[in-house]
Write a protein that holds these residues in place. Sequence first.
Motif, PDB file in Angstrom:
ATOM      1  N   LYS A 143     -51.894  11.219  32.058  1.00  0.00           N
ATOM      2  CA  LYS A 143     -50.593  10.539  31.561  1.00  0.00           C
ATOM      3  C   LYS A 143     -49.765  11.646  30.757  1.00  0.00           C
ATOM      4  O   LYS A 143     -48.571  11.697  30.830  1.00  0.00           O
ATOM      5  CB  LYS A 143     -50.636   9.353  30.901  1.00  0.00           C
ATOM      6  CG  LYS A 143     -51.267   8.146  31.739  1.00  0.00           C
ATOM      7  CD  LYS A 143     -51.392   6.954  30.873  1.00  0.00           C
ATOM      8  CE  LYS A 143     -52.500   7.016  29.607  1.00  0.00           C
ATOM      9  NZ  LYS A 143     -53.732   6.833  30.291  1.00  0.00           N
ATOM     10  N   THR A 144     -50.712  12.424  30.073  1.00  0.00           N
ATOM     11  CA  THR A 144     -50.003  13.322  29.023  1.00  0.00           C
ATOM     12  C   THR A 144     -49.159  14.381  29.714  1.00  0.00           C
ATOM     13  O   THR A 144     -47.913  14.869  29.278  1.00  0.00           O
ATOM     14  CB  THR A 144     -51.168  14.134  28.210  1.00  0.00           C
ATOM     15  OG1 THR A 144     -51.941  13.320  27.781  1.00  0.00           O
ATOM     16  CG2 THR A 144     -50.368  14.822  27.079  1.00  0.00           C
TER      17      THR A 144
ATOM     18  N   HIS B  69     -52.511  15.959  20.951  1.00  0.00           N
ATOM     19  CA  HIS B  69     -51.215  16.059  21.755  1.00  0.00           C
ATOM     20  C   HIS B  69     -50.162  17.455  21.277  1.00  0.00           C
ATOM     21  O   HIS B  69     -50.030  18.062  22.169  1.00  0.00           O
ATOM     22  CB  HIS B  69     -50.242  14.953  21.804  1.00  0.00           C
ATOM     23  CG  HIS B  69     -50.761  13.866  22.378  1.00  0.00           C
ATOM     24  ND1 HIS B  69     -51.423  13.989  23.622  1.00  0.00           N
ATOM     25  CD2 HIS B  69     -50.859  12.331  22.221  1.00  0.00           C
ATOM     26  CE1 HIS B  69     -51.763  12.854  24.151  1.00  0.00           C
ATOM     27  NE2 HIS B  69     -51.254  11.674  23.302  1.00  0.00           N
TER      28      HIS B  69
ATOM     29  N   ASP C   4     -47.500   6.891  22.917  1.00  0.00           N
ATOM     30  CA  ASP C   4     -48.685   6.879  23.501  1.00  0.00           C
ATOM     31  C   ASP C   4     -49.547   5.996  23.145  1.00  0.00           C
ATOM     32  O   ASP C   4     -49.237   5.167  21.950  1.00  0.00           O
ATOM     33  CB  ASP C   4     -49.311   8.238  23.453  1.00  0.00           C
ATOM     34  CG  ASP C   4     -50.371   8.513  24.294  1.00  0.00           C
ATOM     35  OD1 ASP C   4     -50.454   7.872  25.396  1.00  0.00           O
ATOM     36  OD2 ASP C   4     -51.314   9.278  23.762  1.00  0.00           O
ATOM     37  N   GLU C   5     -50.323   5.263  23.974  1.00  0.00           N
ATOM     38  CA  GLU C   5     -51.083   4.095  23.546  1.00  0.00           C
ATOM     39  C   GLU C   5     -50.483   3.133  23.178  1.00  0.00           C
ATOM     40  O   GLU C   5     -50.732   2.436  21.946  1.00  0.00           O
ATOM     41  CB  GLU C   5     -52.219   4.521  22.743  1.00  0.00           C
ATOM     42  CG  GLU C   5     -53.144   5.821  23.217  1.00  0.00           C
ATOM     43  CD  GLU C   5     -53.940   5.407  24.627  1.00  0.00           C
ATOM     44  OE1 GLU C   5     -53.888   4.335  24.865  1.00  0.00           O
ATOM     45  OE2 GLU C   5     -54.454   6.510  25.095  1.00  0.00           O
TER      46      GLU C   5
END
Length: 682
Positions: free
Chosen positions: A293-294, A324, A388-389
């Motif tokens: 996904k990153t 990240h 994110d998350e």
Amino acid sequence: MVDLKENIQFIKGVGPARVKLLNKLNIFTLEDIITYFPRDYEDRGIYKKINELNVGDIACFKAVAISKPTVARIKKNMTITKVIVRDETGSALLTWFNQDYVKNQIYGAEEYTFYGKVQKKIGDRVEISAPIFDKEGENKNTGKIIPLYPLTNGMTQNVIRGIIENALKLCDNSFEDFLPDWILKEYDICNLSFAINNIHFPEESKDFLKARKRVAFQELLILQLGLLNLKERGKIEDIGISFDKNENIEEFLNTLPFKLTNAQMRAWNEIKKDMESNKAMNRLVQGDVGSGKTIVACMAMYKAVKNGYQASMMAPTAILATQHYENISKLLEPFGIKCALFTSALTKKQKEQLLQQLKNGEIDIAIGTHALIEENIEFKNVGLVITDEQHRFGVRQRSKLSSKGEKVDTLVMTATPIPRTLALILYGDLDISIIDELPPGRQKIDTYAVKKNMENRINDFIRKEIKSGRQAYIVCPLVEESDLSDLKSVEAMFEHYKNVFPDLKVEFLHGKMKNKEKDEIMSTFKDGKIDILISTTVIEVGVDVPNATLMIVENAERFGLAQLHQLRGRVGRGKYKSYCILKYDSNSDIVKQRMNIMQETNDGFVISEEDLKLRGPGDFFGTMQHGVPEFKVANLFTDMDILKEAQECSKKLLANDPLLKMPENAGIKAKIADLFSEKLEL
Ligand code: ADP
Ligand code: MG
């Protein structure tokens, strides 16, 4: 017809004192009180004859008092009232402590209905303490299903029950049903009057079930319609940024050592389309751990920056934000894109400098933790925000990040695979992209569920892996020794493993440590200077250590499957064969089934479906922590069938009448407006 917005003080039996008590329960209007639903019911409708009663039975029986009750003082502060009653099959000795008034409520030779729990039985004589009773023919407290309401100090079940009865009388079944007839017919839903009356005072349990279904259905329908409507409206009204089409994404992709998977490509195209359109993007990217996904997020940020905007990305932990930052700056700085990291670890001076640069636009991408939503964070022109998350954040935090810019595009990413039906109601306001494919060449992580007695063999295996240069995680469920002392705490586990592996470097990590300490340990582990890292689930999210090949989970039976799956995703991130060992301590069949699922599949969606099926209500959402809407009656877990019907129904409704303009849908529209203006901050 009565006005449901009428103040409760007009209900019979409600004086100023009771108004105050009801207000405490958030009850202000007639509508509030009739929708103040019971939290539970007691079925006092089961009748027995006295000789059918056994010790422990809780039941009703009709009987005649032989004589007036007698009262005796048995201690200084205690009296006992006794009466013997009989029916044609036997007799019962009834006793009440300190309730002398009972003697004036029961008369010899008259019939009553009693309800209570049988304590003793000798021959045909039973003994019952403090039974509830009604005069023959009155049936106020016995002989039926009795609702139990949530209370507040000073309010009793009898009083609130009486008030609700009076309120319902006042309404006299004049409820106007806001659901059109076709819905009632097609989904076998009872009308509103029946539902309201029977959810409070059902004659029989089948009436209650009908009433309950109606109320759950309407709650789910209104929320679902509201969310879908919000999404549609967003598309029309929220004019957002139209990013240009001609940034050269190939230029970026060419620098990657791999090719995007088809699923990544699909998600990217959906994002790109949203970004280029003039509506504000609101998209959720769902993809299993390791699905990449990153990179997709990175592409979106690249596009935003190349269009002259800033971007920001928020992650739930400092460890993850740092990771990240390191990855993304490596990928994007060659293109002259400047990234900065915002966490609470910054010194005041560093922070001031970064804030300045962010405000004047020197920084293109801000990556960080919650620090990014602090008041003093100001962007020059942020055009894209990414969370994110997402499951670790609430709706409010998500929208706070978005509010740092004007009509920004918003992307949220989650690795918690949620079955489609649920995603529609949890994230109903978002468009969803699913990355359902792992990059090629990923090795399957071999998973073994084992019981305690395999401990020595497992330890030998750990040693073997570490001797060949790899590293291991050991995860345990709790932070501190607590009453659940059979669960080993991180520190106790640390002592234990230090003894087992005196020659290896063992360290531990848990959520109560300072961020700085945590980060230090994590980066030492990343550098390969720790062999075994013992930890709580703080390592659950996103952290990448390719050399770690072993994930051992202690007391795996205590975790949700989705969570185990996330933990397992911490290994198998490099070129080495990886293993997940789930140690469990239970003989339950359910536990065995759950462990089997983990051994058999690596597919996060399959796992979450199974998890939903096998776990008790609430547990599934427990691990998701946030963002689950509250209902009065509906339960997303046990009412899955009703949810599916409500979803089908909302689609049909909107297909016919997208903006709910038809007169027959006016009532529904009003309910949606009610719900959304008060309860949902979106
Ligand atoms: P997640 O979806 O769990 O956030 P990441 O984005 O962290 O996954 O990606 C996991 C790893 O896979 C990273 O090391 C990343 O560089 C790598 N990766 C991502 N996409 C691909 C791909 N298409 N082919 C090969 N490796 C990839
Ligand atoms: Mg990730």
